[in-house]
Design an enzyme around this catalytic site. Structure first.
Site, PDB file in Angstrom:
ATOM      1  N   GLU A   1      -0.318  11.393  -1.390  1.00 45.41           N
ATOM      2  CA  GLU A   1      -1.127  11.932  -0.302  1.00 45.41           C
ATOM      3  C   GLU A   1      -0.231  12.747   0.630  1.00 45.41           C
ATOM      4  O   GLU A   1       0.823  12.269   1.056  1.00 45.41           O
ATOM      5  CB  GLU A   1      -1.822  10.787   0.454  1.00 45.41           C
ATOM      6  CG  GLU A   1      -2.998  10.231  -0.366  1.00 45.41           C
ATOM      7  CD  GLU A   1      -3.244   8.746  -0.179  1.00 45.41           C
ATOM      8  OE1 GLU A   1      -2.456   8.095   0.515  1.00 45.41           O
ATOM      9  OE2 GLU A   1      -4.229   8.246  -0.768  1.00 45.41           O
TER      10      GLU A   1
ATOM     11  N   SER B   1      -7.264   8.163  -3.405  1.00 42.41           N
ATOM     12  CA  SER B   1      -7.729   7.484  -4.618  1.00 42.41           C
ATOM     13  C   SER B   1      -6.495   6.894  -5.292  1.00 42.41           C
ATOM     14  O   SER B   1      -6.049   7.351  -6.340  1.00 42.41           O
ATOM     15  CB  SER B   1      -8.394   8.473  -5.583  1.00 42.41           C
ATOM     16  OG  SER B   1      -9.416   9.232  -4.969  1.00 42.41           O
ATOM     17  N   GLU B   2      -5.929   5.856  -4.675  1.00 44.33           N
ATOM     18  CA  GLU B   2      -4.632   5.355  -5.131  1.00 44.33           C
ATOM     19  C   GLU B   2      -4.665   4.830  -6.558  1.00 44.33           C
ATOM     20  O   GLU B   2      -3.711   5.019  -7.320  1.00 44.33           O
ATOM     21  CB  GLU B   2      -4.112   4.261  -4.199  1.00 44.33           C
ATOM     22  CG  GLU B   2      -3.569   4.772  -2.876  1.00 44.33           C
ATOM     23  CD  GLU B   2      -4.655   5.107  -1.860  1.00 44.33           C
ATOM     24  OE1 GLU B   2      -5.852   4.823  -2.124  1.00 44.33           O
ATOM     25  OE2 GLU B   2      -4.311   5.649  -0.803  1.00 44.33           O
TER      26      GLU B   2
ATOM     27  N   GLN C   1       1.845   6.204   1.105  1.00 50.74           N
ATOM     28  CA  GLN C   1       2.168   6.337   2.527  1.00 50.74           C
ATOM     29  C   GLN C   1       2.423   5.008   3.221  1.00 50.74           C
ATOM     30  O   GLN C   1       3.040   4.972   4.280  1.00 50.74           O
ATOM     31  CB  GLN C   1       1.035   7.077   3.253  1.00 50.74           C
ATOM     32  CG  GLN C   1       0.914   8.532   2.803  1.00 50.74           C
ATOM     33  CD  GLN C   1      -0.099   9.323   3.610  1.00 50.74           C
ATOM     34  OE1 GLN C   1      -1.019   8.759   4.177  1.00 50.74           O
ATOM     35  NE2 GLN C   1       0.072  10.640   3.651  1.00 50.74           N
TER      36      GLN C   1
ATOM     37  N   HIS D   1       0.012  -2.590   7.903  1.00 44.34           N
ATOM     38  CA  HIS D   1       0.981  -1.518   7.658  1.00 44.34           C
ATOM     39  C   HIS D   1       2.424  -1.998   7.659  1.00 44.34           C
ATOM     40  O   HIS D   1       3.336  -1.184   7.698  1.00 44.34           O
ATOM     41  CB  HIS D   1       0.840  -0.418   8.716  1.00 44.34           C
ATOM     42  CG  HIS D   1      -0.277   0.544   8.454  1.00 44.34           C
ATOM     43  ND1 HIS D   1      -1.593   0.149   8.352  1.00 44.34           N
ATOM     44  CD2 HIS D   1      -0.292   1.887   8.263  1.00 44.34           C
ATOM     45  CE1 HIS D   1      -2.355   1.212   8.132  1.00 44.34           C
ATOM     46  NE2 HIS D   1      -1.594   2.270   8.072  1.00 44.34           N
TER      47      HIS D   1
END
Ligand SMILES: Cc1ncc(C[n+]2csc(CCOP(=O)(O)OP(=O)(O)O)c2C)c(N)n1
Ligand SMILES: Cc1ncc(C[n+]2csc(CCOP(=O)(O)OP(=O)(O)O)c2C)c(N)n1
Ligand SMILES: [Mg+2]
Ligand SMILES: [Mg+2]
Lengths: 321, 320, 320, 321
Positions: free
Chosen positions: A26, A54-55, A77, A125
C-alpha cells in the site's frame, strides 16, 4: 547511514541486480515510510505496485508471481496486517515447497518497515508478532542495526523461501556504517555486539541498543555479553551455546508478548541444551494489548530497569544444584 | 475434438471411481472430494488452454489436474503417498500439483489459490509470454473475500485471468440459495469484467465460453468470469457416504444425472468410438493403479526433506 | 434541524482543528486522522439514527463519534490519554467508543468493523428491538474482502445494516481510479441490496438518503449501500503535514473546498444564528480541552487493568 | 460418554440455560462433525446459523452480536481456518475490552471440533495452532478427556472473554464418565491424571492418553506424574510448580510445532521459576508442515517412543551443578 536508508539501499541494489524483483504494497510509490521512495521512478512503475487495501489478495498475488518465477517484496504498513495475511503466508507460501514435493518455491519477503510500538499508536498498531512466524517455521528476520538491516534484507530477497522481515520502528532512526558495495549477512547467523563473561544477554531487535547502553552503565559491576540473534528463525543456536558456555548465565530481552514468545524459545532451548549455572530470566512484554496512554504503554513494554534487575539477579544467583 | 473431450471426461470419471475404491480399501489415506458429475467444466476449460497456461485448483481438484494434462500414473502414485507421486507423496489429493504443466496445485483452503492466478497472470503480462491463468472455485468459494479482492485487481489491471466458478449448487451441505445473495454474474460484472453463465454439463458450451475468455485474455482485454452450472453426483467427500445427510433430494440428484456429461457427449460419438475410448481409459487407469502400487513408500527418515527450498534442515522435535 | 446539523458539523470541524493543535503541541500522542471536509457524511447519517442504533467507525472516526452524540469532553480526555476519557485512556483516537450510545468503536484496521454491524443488526432482529446498524468505511475499505463477505450476509438475511461508504477519492495516496474496478454502487446492487450515490458534501442529501435507508432497515427490507462522495481537506493523518507527498493537486483540493459543507450549510442559516452556534461550539470545546487537561493521567501500575472482562490478571513480563 | 458427545451435551445444556446463546459456522445444522447435530431442531434455526464460506466475516459477526449482548460459539471446520480469522480474534475480539477501557466484552468461543492431525489430511488440515493464541493472550482451552471437554466448554461459554477451544481430533473417540448434571471445570486449572515421583510429564491434549499409556508401560522402571494443563492460557503454574517441587524433573509432550510453542513456554517458565534437578526436555512436532504420506506424517508428529526416551534421559540425568 540511517537504518531506514540502509533498507532503501538494499532494495535499490537488489532491484538493479535482479530485473525480476518487484515490490507490492500500500502506498509504496509515494512511500509513507520512505523506504521505497524513488524506486518507481528509478526502476519503472511496473516494479513498484501500489495495491488496493486487500492484504490477503496481494500476499497471494506475490505467491503467484513467485511461482511464475519472480522474486517479490511485499510491504505491510502495520505489523498487525500480517494477521490478515497469516493464512496466505503460513499456510500457503510457507508450505508450498513441501506440499508440492519440492516443485514450488516462493521467494517472497514479507516486509514491515516499522514494527512494534511507536508511542501513542495503541493496541492495534503496536504488536510485534515475529514469534507467530517462528512458530510456523517461517524464516524470520529482525535486524537491530543499519548494516545488518542492509545485509539481511539482501539475503532475504535472495533466499528461495518465504521470509518475514520486520524492521523495528524503534531501530529505524539508528545509524551504522554501511559499506558501499553490496554484501550479504547470511540468514541464521547471530552477532555478538559486545563480549562479556558474567552473563549472556540475548537482546532482540531494537532492544539490542538498549542492552548495549545498559552494558555500558553496568560495566564496572557486571560484564555483559550482548547477543543479537538477527535472524529469529533459523536461530543461531551454536553461537548462543558458545556464549553461554563462557558465561553460564542467560537473560533474554524481548519486545514480544511473553507467552510462547521468542524469549520462551531461547530460554527453553538453553535450559534443555546448554550449561546454565543459574536459572535464566526473560524480560518481555506482558501478554497485554498496548494501551494508548503513554504512561500505560511504557509500563506494558519491557524496560531497561527491568533488564538491569534481571541481569543483577541472574548474576548473583547461586550456582544451582 | 469431441472424442478427445470425451476421453478426458471419461478418464476423470473412472479415475475418481477407482479412487473411491482405493479410499474404501484404505489404500488411499484421508478423504478425497469426487469430481464426478462436473467433468465437463474442467475438460472444457482446460481444452481451451495451452500447456504453459496456468491453473489454480481446489479441494475438488483431480478433474482439473487430469484435464490440464497431468500423468494419471503419477497422480495415482501421489494419492497413494508414494515417492513417484507428482508431489513425491508429500501433497496428496488436496495439494496435487504439476508445475511443468502450469498446475499450481489443488488447495485445501477455499478460494486461497485465486490470487496466485492474478500474480501469475501479471507476470505473464510483464514477460509478454501470452500465458493466461484460470482459477477454479466453487459456489461456496465465490463468497470468500479474497476472491473479491482478486476480481477487483484482475479487472482493474485487465489481467489475463479466467475466473471459473463451478456452481454445483452446494458448499458441503449449504445450498447456494442459503449462501449467496444476488447474482454471481452481476457481482463479477460490477467489477467491469466480462461475465457469463455457462451450462456446466455441456462440455462444448464450456469450451466455447472458455475459448472466448482465453481470447479476450490474450488480447489484453482482461479477465472473464464464467459461472458454470453443474452438479456433483456424490457427497462432498468420500467420508460423506457413511454420514446420513439430507441436504439434497434423490429427485434432484436423479434429474441432474440425466444430464450426465459423459452420457450426453458419449452418445454423440457412436458406440464403437466410445467403447474404444472406454477401453483405452480402463487400460490407462489399470496402469496407473499398478504404477502407483509398485512405487516405493517414502522413508520416514526423509520426513524433513523439501521443507525449505534453500535446503535448510529443520531441527527435530526432540533435542538430541 | 439545519441549525442542529450545522452545529454538529461545526463541532466536528473545530474539534478536529483543536486536535491538530494538540498533536502539534505533543499533548496528544501518536497520529490522528482528520475528518475535516467530510463532516456532512457523519452528520447526515447519524441524524437519521436513534440513540440505540449502532455504528461502527474507522481510523477516521472522530466525526462519527461526535455525530452519534458522544460527550466531546470525554472524547478529548481520551485523546489526551486521561482517566476520564471515554475509554479511560486505553483506546485513543483509533479505538474511541461509547457503548452507551451504540458507538462500537473506531477501528485501526480498515473495514474490520463491518461484520460487527451485521452481528449487531442480526441481534436486533432477533430481539425485535428495531435497532439498525450503520457501518462506515472508506473507498479504500470498499476493496477489503471482509466487506464483501458482510454485504453478502446482510443482503442474504435482509439485515438492518447501512453500509456507508465515505468515498473521499483516496486511500492514503492511492486514488480511487487506481484502486477500484467498476462501480461500488453496482457491486452492492449485485448482492441485491438498495444502493445509491449521494452527494457527501450536502448534509441534507446525506440525511435524506440515510433516512430512506433507516426506514427500509426498520421495515425489514434489508441493507442499503450509500456511496457518499466527499473529500478530505487535509492529509491522510496529522503526520502527513511534514511529508512531501504529491498525490493530490492544489487545484483539486481548492475546488472541493468550495463545496465545504460548513460554508454551504452555514450560509443558509443567516449570520446571527451561525455566529451564535460558532460561539457555543467554541465554548464547548474550550471546556472539553480544559476538562481533558484537568483529568488525571493513568497510573502505570494500572497498565494491566481491563485486559480481561473476567478480571483475570495477566502475569508480568518479568517473573518475580 | 464419548468426548464428542460430551461436547454436544455441553452445547445443549448451555443453550437450554441461556436463550441468548447461539452457534455459527459452516454446516452447523447438518453438522459434519456431529457436535451440533440436532441443535437447530431442538432450539430453533435462529440459534444455529449456517454461514457462507466467509470466516473473517462470521468471526466478526459473532463479535458484533456479543457486543450487542449475546454469547456465541463459532465453529471452524479446520484448525487452519483460524488463520483466516486471526485478525478478528487476536486483534479485534481479544483487544476490545482493553481498547474500550472496559466497556466492551466479547464472550465468544472459537471452537474447532477436531484439531491437529488425523492421518492423511496433509499440510493444510493438520496444524495445531494453539500456541499462537496463547501468545496473543487469548484464553485457550484444549481438553484431553470427555468430562473435561464438557466442563471446560461450559466454562468457556460462560466466560466473559474470547476463548479459543480446540478439541483434538485424536481425543474425540475417547470415553470418560460425564455426570448428568451441568458442571464447570474452571478455566486455568490443570489436572494431575496420575501421580508419580520421578518426573513430571506435561502432556497436552490428546497426548495425555498417550502419556498415561506410557506411564503404565514404564511403571516398574519410572514413576511418572502425568500433568494435563487443560487450559493453555491461563496456565495453572501453581499446580505445575507443586508437581515439579515433588519430582524435580520435567518433560513436555506437545503436539504443536516446537519453536515458540506451548512446550517452550512450559520449559521456560519452569527453568525460570521452578526447582529443576536436571535439564528438562520437550517432545514436540518439528517445525514442518505435515506431509501427506502416512509414514512421513507419523515421523513428523511426536511419538510415544520419543517420549519414553526423553523421560528416561531426564530421569537418569545427574543432578546439575
Ligand atoms: C476457507 C475454507 N473454509 C472452509 C473450508 C472447509 N470446506 C472445504 S470444501 C467446502 C465447501 C466448498 O464449497 P464450494 O466452494 O461450493 O466447492 P464444492 O465443494 O462444491 O466443489 C468447505 C466449507 C475450507 N477448506 N476452506
Ligand atoms: C486492513 C488495513 N490495511 C491498511 C491499513 C493502513 N491504512 C490505514 S487508513 C488507510 C487508507 C484507508 O482508506 P479509505 O478506506 O479510503 O479511508 P480514508 O482514509 O480515505 O478515510 C490505510 C491503507 C489499515 N489500517 N488496515
Ligand atoms: Mg459447490
Ligand atoms: Mg478514502
Amino acid at each position: 547511514m540511517r537504518y531506514q536508508q540502509a533498507l532503501g539501499k538494499a532494495l535499490r541494489d537488489e532491484m538493479a541486480r535482479d530485473p525480476g524483483l518487484f515490490v507490492v504494497g500500500e502506498d509504496v510509490r509515494e512511500s509513507l515510510r520512505g523506504v521505497t521512495k524513488g524506486l518507481a521512478e528509478e526502476f519503472g512503475a511496473n516494479r513498484v505496485l501500489d495495491m488496493p487495501i486487500s492484504e490477503q489478495m496481494f500476499t497471494g498475488f506475490a505467491t503467484g508471481a513467485a511461482l511464475a518465477g519472480r522474486r517479490c517484496v511485499v510491504e505491510y504498513q502495520i505489523p498487525s496486517l500480517l494477521y490478515l495475511a497469516f493464512e496466505q503466508i503460513a499456510n500457503q507460501a510457507q508450505k508450498l515447497h513441501l506440499m508440492t514435493g519440492g516443485q514450488a518455491k516462493v521467494p517472497v519477503v514479507y516486509f514491515v518497515p516499522g514494527s512494534g510500538a511507536r508511542l501513542g499508536l495503541a493496541a492495534q498498531h503496536s504488536d510485534h508478532p515475529y514469534s507467530l512466524f517462528a512458530h510456523a517455521g517461517v524464516k524470520t528476520v529482525l535486524p537491530a542495526t543499519a548494516a545488518d538491516a542492509y545485509g539481511l534484507l539482501v539475503a532475504s530477497i535472495r533466499d528461495d523461501d518465504p521470509v518475514v522481515f520486520l524492521a523495528p520502528a524503534a531501530a529505524l532512526p539508528t545509524r551504522e556504517e554501511v559499506p558501499d558495495e553490496p554484501f550479504v549477512v547470511p540468514l541464521g547467523s547471530g552477532r555478538i555486539h559486545r563480549e562479556g563473561h558474567d552473563v549472556t544477554v540475548v537482546a532482540v531487535g531494537h532492544l539490542v541498543h538498549d542492552a548495549l547502553a545498559l552494558a555500558d552503565e553496568l560495566a564496572d559491576e557486571i560484564s555483559m555479553e550482548v547477543f543479537d540473534p538477527r535472524t529469529l528463525y533459523p536461530f543461531d543456536w551454536e553461537l548462543l551455546a558458545a556464549s553461554i558456555g563462557r558465561t553460564g548465565r542467560l537473560v533474554v530481552y524481548d519486545d514480544a508478548n511473553r507467552t510462547c514468545g521468542l524469549a520462551a524459545e531461547i530460554i527453553a532451548t538453553a535450559a534443555e541444551e546448554m550449561p546454565l549455572l543459574a536459572p535464566p530470566k526473560r524480560v518481555t512484554r506482558a501478554d497485554v494489548p498496548i494501551p494508548f496512554a503513554v504512561e500505560l504503554e511504557l509500563a506494558a513494554l519491557p524496560s531497561r530497569e527491568q533488564l538491569a534487575a534481571a541481569v543483577r539477579h541472574v548474576v548473583r544467583e547461586e550456582v544451582r544444584g | 475434438m469431441t472424442a478427445e473431450l470425451y476421453r478426458t471426461m471419461r478418464t476423470i470419471r473412472r479415475f475418481e471411481e477407482r479412487v473411491v475404491d482405493l479410499v474404501n480399501a484404505n489404500e488411499i489415506a484421508g478423504v478425497t472430494h469426487e469430481y464426478v458429475g462436473q467433468e465437463a467444466v474442467a475438460t472444457g476449460v482446460c481444452a481451451a488452454l495451452q500447456r504453459d497456461d496456468v491453473i489454480t485448483s481446489t479441494h475438488r481438484g483431480h478433474g482439473h489436474v487430469i484435464a490440464k494434462g497431468a500423468d494419471v500414473r503419477r497422480m495415482m502414485a501421489e494419492l497413494l503417498g508414494r515417492v513417484d507421486g507428482l508431489n513425491r507423496g508429500r501433497g496428496g489429493s488436496m495439494h496435487i500439483a504439476d508445475f511443468a504443466l502450469g498446475i499450481y496445485g489443488a488447495n485445501g483452503i477455499v478460494a486461497a489459490g485465486a490470487p496466485f492466478a492474478a500474480g501469475a497472470a501479471w507476470t505473464a503480462v510483464q514477460d509478454a509470454s501470452g500465458v493466461v491463468a484460470a482459477t477454479f472455485f466453487g459456489d461456496g468459494g465465490a463468497n470468500q473475500g479474497i476472491l473479491h479482492e482478486t476480481m477487483n485487481l484482475a479487472a482493474l489491471w485487465r489481467l489475463p485471468v479466467i475466473f471459473v466458478c463451478e456452481n454445483n449448487g452446494y458448499a458441503v451441505t449449504l445450498s447456494q440459495a442459503r449462501s449467496t445473495a444476488g447474482s454471481l454474474i452481476e457481482r463479477a460484472a460490477a467489477y467491469g469484467m466480462a461475465a457469463e453463465a455457462v451450462d456446466g454439463m455441456d462440455v462444448d458450451a464450456v469450451l466455447d465460453a472458455a475459448r472466448g475468455a482465453v481470447e479476450r485474455a490474450r488480447a489484453g482485454e482482461g479477465p472473464t468470469f464464467l459461472e458454470c452450472r453443474t452438479y456433483r453426483f456424490f457427497g462432498h467427500h468420500t467420508a460423506e457416504r457413511t454420514m446420513k445427510l439430507g441436504y439434497r433430494t434423490d429427485d434432484e440428484i436423479a434429474s441432474w444425472r440425466e444430464r450426465d456429461p459423459l452420457l450426453v457427449t458419449g452418445r454423440g460419438l457412436g458406440e464403437a468410438v466410445r467403447a474404444q475410448i472406454d477401453e483405452d481409459v480402463e487400460q490407462l487407469l489399470d496402469e496407473a493403479v499398478e504404477f502407483a502400487r509398485q512405487s516405493g513408500r517414502p522413508d520416514p527418515v526423509d520426513a524433513f526433506d523439501h521443507v525449505y527450498a534453500s535446503g535448510l534442515r529443520p531441527r527435530s522435535g526432540v533435542a538430541s
